[in-house]
Design a protein around this motif. Structure first.
Motif, PDB file in Angstrom:
ATOM      1  N   LEU A 187      31.048  20.006   8.644  1.00 19.23           N
ATOM      2  CA  LEU A 187      29.590  19.905   8.569  1.00 19.23           C
ATOM      3  C   LEU A 187      28.971  21.262   8.253  1.00 19.23           C
ATOM      4  CD1 LEU A 187      28.782  17.621  11.650  1.00 19.23           C
ATOM      5  CD2 LEU A 187      29.248  16.976   9.274  1.00 19.23           C
ATOM      6  N   GLY A 188      28.112  21.287   7.247  1.00 17.58           N
ATOM      7  CA  GLY A 188      27.380  22.513   6.929  1.00 17.58           C
ATOM      8  C   GLY A 188      28.268  23.675   6.545  1.00 17.58           C
ATOM      9  N   THR A 189      29.249  23.437   5.696  1.00 16.06           N
ATOM     10  CA  THR A 189      30.179  24.504   5.314  1.00 16.06           C
ATOM     11  C   THR A 189      29.456  25.602   4.536  1.00 16.06           C
ATOM     12  OG1 THR A 189      32.017  22.935   5.211  1.00 16.06           O
ATOM     13  CG2 THR A 189      32.295  25.035   4.052  1.00 16.06           C
ATOM     14  N   LEU A 190      29.608  26.830   5.017  1.00 21.37           N
ATOM     15  CA  LEU A 190      28.978  28.003   4.397  1.00 21.37           C
ATOM     16  C   LEU A 190      30.032  29.091   4.225  1.00 21.37           C
ATOM     17  CD1 LEU A 190      26.401  29.422   3.386  1.00 21.37           C
ATOM     18  CD2 LEU A 190      25.989  30.171   5.748  1.00 21.37           C
ATOM     19  N   PRO A 191      30.673  29.138   3.064  1.00 23.86           N
ATOM     20  CA  PRO A 191      31.666  30.181   2.825  1.00 23.86           C
ATOM     21  C   PRO A 191      31.037  31.569   2.917  1.00 23.86           C
ATOM     22  CG  PRO A 191      31.813  28.453   1.162  1.00 23.86           C
ATOM     23  CD  PRO A 191      30.546  28.218   1.922  1.00 23.86           C
ATOM     24  N   ALA A 192      31.839  32.553   3.286  1.00 18.73           N
ATOM     25  CA  ALA A 192      31.329  33.907   3.478  1.00 18.73           C
ATOM     26  C   ALA A 192      30.680  34.461   2.214  1.00 18.73           C
ATOM     27  CB  ALA A 192      32.455  34.822   3.948  1.00 18.73           C
ATOM     28  N   GLU A 193      31.259  34.172   1.060  1.00 20.04           N
ATOM     29  CA  GLU A 193      30.709  34.702  -0.180  1.00 20.04           C
ATOM     30  C   GLU A 193      29.304  34.151  -0.428  1.00 20.04           C
ATOM     31  OE1 GLU A 193      30.146  37.008  -3.322  1.00 20.04           O
ATOM     32  OE2 GLU A 193      31.846  37.112  -1.921  1.00 20.04           O
ATOM     33  N   GLN A 194      29.115  32.859  -0.197  1.00 18.81           N
ATOM     34  CA  GLN A 194      27.783  32.285  -0.349  1.00 18.81           C
ATOM     35  C   GLN A 194      26.818  32.832   0.696  1.00 18.81           C
ATOM     36  OE1 GLN A 194      27.724  28.001  -0.539  1.00 18.81           O
ATOM     37  NE2 GLN A 194      29.445  27.901  -1.978  1.00 18.81           N
ATOM     38  N   ALA A 195      27.321  33.041   1.910  1.00 17.44           N
ATOM     39  CA  ALA A 195      26.480  33.599   2.965  1.00 17.44           C
ATOM     40  C   ALA A 195      25.962  34.978   2.569  1.00 17.44           C
ATOM     41  CB  ALA A 195      27.263  33.668   4.279  1.00 17.44           C
ATOM     42  N   ARG A 196      26.838  35.807   2.013  1.00 20.30           N
ATOM     43  CA  ARG A 196      26.416  37.150   1.579  1.00 20.30           C
ATOM     44  C   ARG A 196      25.353  37.055   0.485  1.00 20.30           C
ATOM     45  NH1 ARG A 196      32.063  37.949   1.703  1.00 20.30           N
ATOM     46  NH2 ARG A 196      32.736  39.191   3.508  1.00 20.30           N
ATOM     47  N   GLN A 197      25.570  36.180  -0.464  1.00 19.19           N
ATOM     48  CA  GLN A 197      24.611  36.026  -1.559  1.00 19.19           C
ATOM     49  C   GLN A 197      23.239  35.601  -1.052  1.00 19.19           C
ATOM     50  OE1 GLN A 197      26.431  33.247  -4.248  1.00 19.19           O
ATOM     51  NE2 GLN A 197      28.039  34.680  -4.911  1.00 19.19           N
TER      52      GLN A 197
END
Length: 438
Positions: free
Chosen positions: A325-335
């Motif tokens: 649920l609500g997957t947020l990869p680190a790379e997207q989080a940084r962006q």
């Protein structure tokens, strides 16, 4: 008349309490929740279940026009059936007085009262009770419950809201009942399109957040984040306070910062467990949070958090409910400018919970450290405090994409796994300090 008063007094001895928390009122909320737990009074999920309405925060803006803070508070009050009473808590140190005052008004039938205990000249309105209001008994926690209740068995995932109103359409509607349209779904079928607002007053919900969802069937097609309008505050957000005070030149110990971090993550975990349907675990977690805020020693806190961490990590049901649920990869989080636990987790709601658990264990052990906090370490519970925008703003901006395409029953778990703090959005610091963007 005396018999009637006796019956009312018996019905409200443990009143159902509805909280309306404004951004910036975290300190008041924590004080009220601790006192309610001490008394055994239940927090309810919506107006229909409430006897006592407790409004938390400064009284500025209570008479604002359409869309203002007073608008949604007034709507909630109107939705509570009589007998009812309300109090406004502005001073965390006088919570017990406020609750006693509200209970007394409820027993007397004086349900127009909206005073805080520090405003004794407030006006009372007297009304006859034309009908008996059925009181909802306090929900007993599952003392031996080692796992959350699956969605099919728990009101927390009921589309129409259970006892706690975790995902109820009738909780927090700010513009009346939702209306359905028709549109093609991905399979070419004509399905209802329902526009559903969640918030701003839901149990275990970020204070001041309104989330507007467009549903087709039970799938979120679109999500819009809309914070409640709140007056700017010069006071630092409660959870970020130690780090912001250190930046301003005050001596803050690492132990004090660790204690606040531990309590903040326990607060978030308690909401997460409650929304997932694990009421017993939520109550235990909030109890430990209250002990941390009360100044319990590191040894006591460590002994309290260890079994909580083990239970959460070993729960297969919790993992099944929240994985993916609500997957947020680190790379997207940084962006997106996301920092803190949501970045470290590099994954889904379950991963974010694991990061909180790890931080709770480490910070509990450091609560007695007297060494000064390094002013350069401006990383609060939600993330870095020296970035152009508050960490919670970046999380709120990320929510629409995380929610799109998910089942409606899962939306609240995703929000709880981020637990943005809208207090950060109301803070207007002095020029030259962190977040001087206002």
């Amino acid at each position: 008349m005396e018999l009637k008063r006796t019956l009312v007094r018996a019905a409200v001895s443990r009143p159902g309490v509805l909280l309306a928390v404004s951004p910036g009122a975290t300190r008041q909320r924590l004080a009220v929740e601790a006192e309610l737990a001490r008394r055994g009074w239940a927090c309810v999920g919506g107006p229909a279940e409430a006897d006592l309405f407790v409004i938390l925060g400064d009284r500025e803006g209570e008479d604002e026009g359409e869309g203002g803070e007073g608008d949604w508070v007034a709507a909630l009050w109107q939705g509570i059936p009589a007998p009812k009473a309300r109090v406004w808590v502005t001073d965390p140190g006088r919570v017990a007085d406020a609750l006693d005052s509200g209970l007394a008004d409820l027993v007397r039938g004086e349900h127009g009262n909206d005073h805080a205990p520090d405003a004794p000249d407030s006006h009372h309105e007297h009304h006859e009770h034309h009908e008996h209001h059925e009181h909802h008994e306090h929900h007993e926690h599952q003392q031996n419950g080692d796992h959350p209740t699956p969605p099919s068995e728990h009101g927390g995932h009921d589309m129409h809201g259970g006892h706690h109103g975790h995902a109820g359409h009738d909780m927090g509607l700010v513009e009346g009942l939702p209306m359905a349209d028709r549109a093609d779904d991905r399979d070419g079928l004509r399905l209802d399109v329902l526009h559903v607002p969640l918030g701003p007053a839901l149990a275990d919900w970020p204070a001041g957040l309104i989330l507007r969802l467009t549903l087709q069937g039970d799938i979120v097609q679109e999500a819009t984040v809309e914070p409640v309008t709140a007056p700017p505050s010069p006071h630092p957000p409660f959870w970020d306070e130690p780090w912001l005070r250190a930046v301003s030149g005050e001596h803050i110990s690492r132990g004090d910062a660790a204690r606040r971090l531990c309590a903040a993550h326990l607060d978030s975990l308690g909401r997460f467990f409650a929304v997932a349907g694990w009421d017993d675990m939520a109550a235990r977690t909030h109890h430990v949070r209250d002990r941390a805020l009360a100044g319990a020693a590191a040894a006591e806190l460590t002994s309290l958090v260890r079994p909580l961490i083990r239970r959460a990590q070993r729960s297969r049901t919790l993992r099944w409910l929240t994985t993916g649920l609500g997957t947020l990869p680190a790379e997207q989080a940084r962006q997106r400018g996301v920092t803190g636990p949501a970045l470290v987790a590099d994954g889904d709601a379950y991963n974010r919970m694991l990061v909180w658990l790890d931080a709770v264990g480490r910070s509990a052990a450091d609560c007695d450290v007297t060494e000064a906090l390094d002013p350069a370490e401006v990383v609060g519970p939600r993330g870095r405090l020296d970035t152009p925008v508050p960490p919670s703003k970046a999380m709120l901006d990320s929510l629409p994409k995380l929610l799109k395409g998910t089942e409606f029953a899962c939306a609240r778990i995703i929000v709880a796994s981020l637990d943005p703090d809208l207090d950060e959005l109301t803070h207007v610091p002095a020029p030259g300090t962190v977040h001087s963007h206002g």
